[in-house]
Design a protein around this motif. Structure first.
Motif, PDB file in Angstrom:
ATOM      1  N   CYS A  15       0.812  -1.217   0.000  1.00 32.02           N
ATOM      2  CA  CYS A  15       0.000   0.000   0.000  1.00 32.02           C
ATOM      3  C   CYS A  15       0.848   1.271   0.000  1.00 32.02           C
ATOM      4  N   CYS A  16       1.882   1.274  -0.810  1.00 29.93           N
ATOM      5  CA  CYS A  16       2.778   2.430  -0.855  1.00 29.93           C
ATOM      6  C   CYS A  16       3.118   2.751  -2.303  1.00 29.93           C
ATOM      7  N   ALA A  17       3.790   3.862  -2.493  1.00 23.89           N
ATOM      8  CA  ALA A  17       4.260   4.228  -3.828  1.00 23.89           C
ATOM      9  C   ALA A  17       5.484   3.402  -4.196  1.00 23.89           C
ATOM     10  N   PRO A  18       5.722   3.176  -5.481  1.00 26.14           N
ATOM     11  CA  PRO A  18       6.929   2.430  -5.882  1.00 26.14           C
ATOM     12  C   PRO A  18       8.208   3.033  -5.316  1.00 26.14           C
ATOM     13  N   GLU A  19       8.256   4.340  -5.190  1.00 21.92           N
ATOM     14  CA  GLU A  19       9.450   4.990  -4.657  1.00 21.92           C
ATOM     15  C   GLU A  19       9.748   4.551  -3.222  1.00 21.92           C
TER      16      GLU A  19
END
Length: 243
Positions: A15-19
């Motif tokens: 549940c996070c951004a790829p970064e």
């Protein structure tokens, strides 16, 4: 370097951004189901990934708040050592949960020559795999999980008898997990690595990222992964409810 497909997958799973997968910080996110996430084992109250020396954590809001307070500066490299696991388990117990599973995972991105095998290889497409449902000999190759359908298999056969079976499940649209069963009397002959290598190459040729998970203590299984062309990629902890 983490394969791009794995970066995308872990971002969905956690549940996070790829970064957030590739930077140097630990990340803690309240779970919100994302389309394309791996859900072969159901949605857990908490899960943690140790990747590139850092942590990704997602789960229930109350657990994530506690983990963020305890593990914000933690070194993911050592998170799954026994002392750390005991402390983590004690924390989870406060929320009616416990450590459920901890596994290392391997990935492969290159088609490589498969080890020689003095047996015939027979392939099974998705529609042909149902014939093995309930066959305990191949419980690692095929899981028959609705959320992670079995999509491809390859058997090592001699005189019409199946001596080993490797299978791939579509745990997500981009990541297919591989499993292997070798009959006890045929183990130690390199058949497992030969089959997994062939299946790995076939999965890559279909544009998917193959991955392979096993137990920390299952050294023979880890050797199969390495011989078949896989490299360690991340480790994952799944929590479970105790009540």
């Amino acid at each position: 370097m983490i394969p791009d497909a794995l970066v995308t997958q872990l971002a969905l799973d956690y549940c996070c951004a790829p970064e957030a997968v590739t930077d140097g910080a630990n990340h803690f996110r309240v779970f919100s189901p994302q389309d394309g996430r791996r859900r072969f084992d159901g949605d857990r109250p908490v899960k943690l990934a140790a990747v590139n020396g850092k942590l990704l954590c997602t789960g229930r809001a109350d657990i994530i708040e506690a983990l963020a307070g305890r593990l914000k500066e933690a070194d993911g490299t050592w998170l799954f050592e026994m002392d750390a696991l005991r402390r983590l388990d004690a924390l989870l117990q406060e929320f009616g949960c416990r450590v459920g599973q901890v596994h290392p995972f391997f990935t492969a991105t290159q088609i490589t020559p498969a080890p020689q095998m003095a047996l015939d290889a027979i392939w099974y497409e998705r529609g042909q795999i149902a014939q093995f449902e309930g066959d305990a000999r191949f419980s690692e190759a095929f899981a028959f999980c609705p959320d992670a359908p079995d999509v491809l298999g390859v058997a090592a056969v001699q005189d019409g008898e199946i001596l080993a079976m490797a299978g791939a499940s579509a745990d997500s649209p981009q990541l297919w997990q591989l499993g292997i069963n070798v009959l006890p009397e045929m183990r130690g002959r390199g058949i497992g690595a030969a089959l997994i290598a062939r299946l790995k190459n076939a999965v890559i040729a279909r544009g998917k990222l193959p991955y392979y998970g096993t137990a920390v203590s299952h050294i023979a299984s880890q050797r199969v992964a390495v011989k078949a062309g896989f490299l360690p990629a991340w480790a994952e902890l799944l929590g479970e409810e105790t009540v």
